[in-house]
Design a protein around this motif. Structure first.
Motif, mmCIF file in Angstrom:
data_model
loop_
_atom_site.group_PDB
_atom_site.id
_atom_site.type_symbol
_atom_site.label_atom_id
_atom_site.label_comp_id
_atom_site.label_asym_id
_atom_site.label_seq_id
_atom_site.Cartn_x
_atom_site.Cartn_y
_atom_site.Cartn_z
ATOM 1 N N THR A 3 0.820 -1.209 0.000
ATOM 2 C CA THR A 3 0.000 0.000 0.000
ATOM 3 C C THR A 3 0.854 1.258 0.000
ATOM 4 O O THR A 3 0.648 2.187 -0.797
ATOM 5 C CB THR A 3 -0.934 -0.004 1.228
ATOM 6 N N SER A 36 1.495 4.071 -3.232
ATOM 7 C CA SER A 36 1.134 5.480 -3.085
ATOM 8 C C SER A 36 2.308 6.403 -3.381
ATOM 9 O O SER A 36 2.150 7.414 -4.066
ATOM 10 C CB SER A 36 0.588 5.750 -1.676
ATOM 11 N N LYS A 45 -2.409 2.976 11.864
ATOM 12 C CA LYS A 45 -3.181 2.953 10.615
ATOM 13 C C LYS A 45 -3.613 4.354 10.196
ATOM 14 O O LYS A 45 -3.610 4.682 9.000
ATOM 15 C CB LYS A 45 -4.398 2.054 10.739
ATOM 16 N N ASP A 61 -2.722 5.875 6.600
ATOM 17 C CA ASP A 61 -3.776 6.294 5.666
ATOM 18 C C ASP A 61 -3.619 7.754 5.257
ATOM 19 O O ASP A 61 -3.864 8.110 4.103
ATOM 20 C CB ASP A 61 -5.161 6.081 6.294
ATOM 21 N N PHE A 98 -0.944 7.830 2.647
ATOM 22 C CA PHE A 98 -1.442 7.289 1.382
ATOM 23 C C PHE A 98 -2.283 8.330 0.641
ATOM 24 O O PHE A 98 -2.088 8.580 -0.551
ATOM 25 C CB PHE A 98 -2.273 6.034 1.647
ATOM 26 N N LYS A 99 -3.210 8.947 1.343
ATOM 27 C CA LYS A 99 -4.109 9.906 0.698
ATOM 28 C C LYS A 99 -3.361 11.155 0.240
ATOM 29 O O LYS A 99 -3.679 11.721 -0.819
ATOM 30 C CB LYS A 99 -5.240 10.261 1.656
ATOM 31 N N SER A 140 -9.041 7.645 -3.478
ATOM 32 C CA SER A 140 -7.990 6.891 -2.801
ATOM 33 C C SER A 140 -8.561 5.851 -1.853
ATOM 34 O O SER A 140 -7.955 4.803 -1.632
ATOM 35 C CB SER A 140 -7.080 7.851 -2.031
ATOM 36 N N GLN A 141 -9.742 6.111 -1.295
ATOM 37 C CA GLN A 141 -10.316 5.191 -0.320
ATOM 38 C C GLN A 141 -10.648 3.848 -0.954
ATOM 39 O O GLN A 141 -10.494 2.794 -0.320
ATOM 40 C CB GLN A 141 -11.580 5.804 0.302
ATOM 41 N N LEU A 167 -7.455 1.940 -1.053
ATOM 42 C CA LEU A 167 -7.111 1.541 0.316
ATOM 43 C C LEU A 167 -7.935 0.351 0.772
ATOM 44 O O LEU A 167 -7.411 -0.608 1.355
ATOM 45 C CB LEU A 167 -7.332 2.719 1.266
ATOM 46 N N GLU A 181 -6.566 -3.437 1.640
ATOM 47 C CA GLU A 181 -6.806 -3.935 2.998
ATOM 48 C C GLU A 181 -7.223 -5.404 2.982
ATOM 49 O O GLU A 181 -6.905 -6.165 3.901
ATOM 50 C CB GLU A 181 -7.891 -3.083 3.669
#
Length: 461
Positions: free
Chosen positions: A34, A38, A418, A422, A425-426, A439-440, A443, A447
């Motif tokens: 992940t 990104s 986490k 996150d 990542f975003k 992006s979600q 993700l 996951e």
């Protein structure tokens, strides 16, 4: 085949399955897949990507066609495609070009930077041919590649001369691809032989702060694909690419011990030992960043109150990021310059990928603050040590504030939670050269990676 280091590494790479992995290794593999995706997408924004596209035969919005019998695959963050080998080069470059990708501190290498672009390319090629790749197979390939790359890196008793993320990392990418393609031990050994013939990358790029540094990641990642292609075509290879007289370890590392590390294959999972980069700079800068941020949070001093900032640490971090501040540095130099990075932290309270944009690089205030930062080497005898590090701030009124770090944030003993993962990542997803969508959704898919029957549906960008 003789029982030697190369055959044991090849056998491990060829035979590792998802069922052998503990839940902790599976979780870490998903976390660092992940993260690496990104930062690779965020890397699409840097200006050097465009000339690199021209160099690999893409320009003015073109997409590459089928090459070597394979359908084209995606360029991360660009909504464009190229033949697999060239796409791997570009995507691997993007992963490392902002110094934001995860690493194994003990091995001093970024194993995911070479192997993940190669694996994603393989998934996309297979998907185009209606051959599904399960999430479990993908995770096993990641673990195999990280094990091989890190075993090679950890075996070295010397400081860096060659750029290990590219050199050892290339063998890790071969191992990962071999596992995903289902190659035998003999075929994996063959691919390693072809990789030795292409292995490249010295620390000169790091010394100069040049973008040739991440380019070396891309070149060796592309070589891994070509090595497996040569093996698939039946091209003869080498028998001792790792420990032969002029094999990888004697030639590139010189002084090494690998036998005890080979005994840990299948017992100790190196993917569990990776560290995030919560800050967009060389990992060797992270102790300075964390220590300075912590001191400001604890004591609330104003930027103008700071008269001097000193970072004391092992010889390795001084070698990697102790370079003089420049009034007009290039971005890659600045990312690997402790004075520049800490000047931005003093200015903004953080360091962000946008702090290496053209206008930020020429900021006179940054240059002024950077001249207050210095580094001091301790007597740590370990040539590969990142810690401990101590940050000291001297204030205008004579006060000395000190923060000692035995482990830096996001190392295995101090994992990012986490929420922090996150957020990173975003932020990276938002920096893509083209709109990558929600992006979600990505993700959420990553996951539950081990549940997917075909990861091509998720990684088809």
């Amino acid at each position: 085949m003789p029982e030697n280091a190369e055959t044991r590494l090849a056998q491990h790479a060829a035979s590792l399955t998802y069922e052998q992995l503990p839940a902790s290794a599976v979780e870490c593999a998903k976390i660092f897949v992940t993260d690496t995706l990104s930062v690779g997408v965020a890397g699409s924004r840097v200006p050097e990507v465009e000339p690199l596209m021209h160099a690999v035969g893409l320009s003015d919005g073109q997409s590459g066609g089928q090459c070597g019998g394979h359908p084209p695959v995606g360029l991360w963050g660009h909504e464009r495609q190229a033949d697999p080998a060239q796409a791997i080069l570009l995507n691997a470059y993007q992963v490392h070009c902002q110094e934001f990708d995860c690493l194994h501190e003990g091995a001093v290498l970024h194993a995911m930077a070479t192997l993940l672009p190669a694996l994603v390319a393989q998934v996309q090629v297979s998907s185009a041919l209606s051959i599904p790749t399960s999430g479990r197979a993908f995770i096993a390939a990641v673990a195999a590649g990280v094990d091989v790359a890190c075993t090679l890196g950890l075996s070295s008793n010397r400081g860096l001369r060659f750029f290990r993320p590219a050199t050892s990392g290339g063998f890790g990418a071969v191992a990962a691809l071999a596992n995903l393609r289902g190659l035998s031990t003999a075929q994996t050994l063959s691919a390693m032989g072809h990789q030795l013939a292409q292995t490249s990358g010295t620390m000169q790029g790091h010394t100069e702060g040049s973008v040739v540094l991440p380019l070396q990641i891309g070149l060796n990642a592309r070589a891994a694909w070509q090595s497996c292609e040569l093996t698939a075509a039946g091209f003869p290879s080498l028998q001792q690419p790792i420990t032969g007289k002029f094999g990888y370890l004697p030639l590139f590392e010189g002084d090494f011990e690998i036998e005890a590390l080979l005994d840990e294959l299948g017992v100790r999972w190196r993917v569990e030992e990776l560290s995030h980069k919560p800050f967009s700079s060389g990992r060797a800068c992270h102790g300075g960043v964390e220590g300075l941020m912590a001191l400001r949070a604890e004591h609330g001093f104003h930027v103008d109150d700071a008269m001097a900032v000193t970072v004391k640490g092992p010889p390795l971090i001084n070698h990697l990021v102790n370079r003089p501040p420049l009034a007009q540095p290039i971005a890659n130099y600045a990312r690997l310059c402790m004075p520049y990075v800490l000047a931005k932290v003093l200015q903004h309270g953080e360091i962000d990928p946008t702090h290496y944009d053209a206008d930020a690089l020429g900021d006179e205030r940054t240059f002024e603050l950077a001249q207050k930062v210095c580094m001091v080497t301790d007597d740590n005898p370990d040539p590969n040590a990142f810690v401990p590090q101590t940050v000291t701030v001297e204030l205008r009124d004579g006060t000395r504030l000190t923060k000692r770090l035995e482990q830096v944030l996001a190392s295995p003993s101090r994992r990012l939670d986490k929420a922090a993962r996150d957020r990173k990542f975003k932020r990276c997803w938002s920096l893509s050269a083209t709109d990558m969508g929600c992006s979600q959704a990505m993700l959420d898919g990553l996951e539950r990676l081990e549940e997917l029957e075909d990861v091509g549906s998720l990684l088809g960008f």
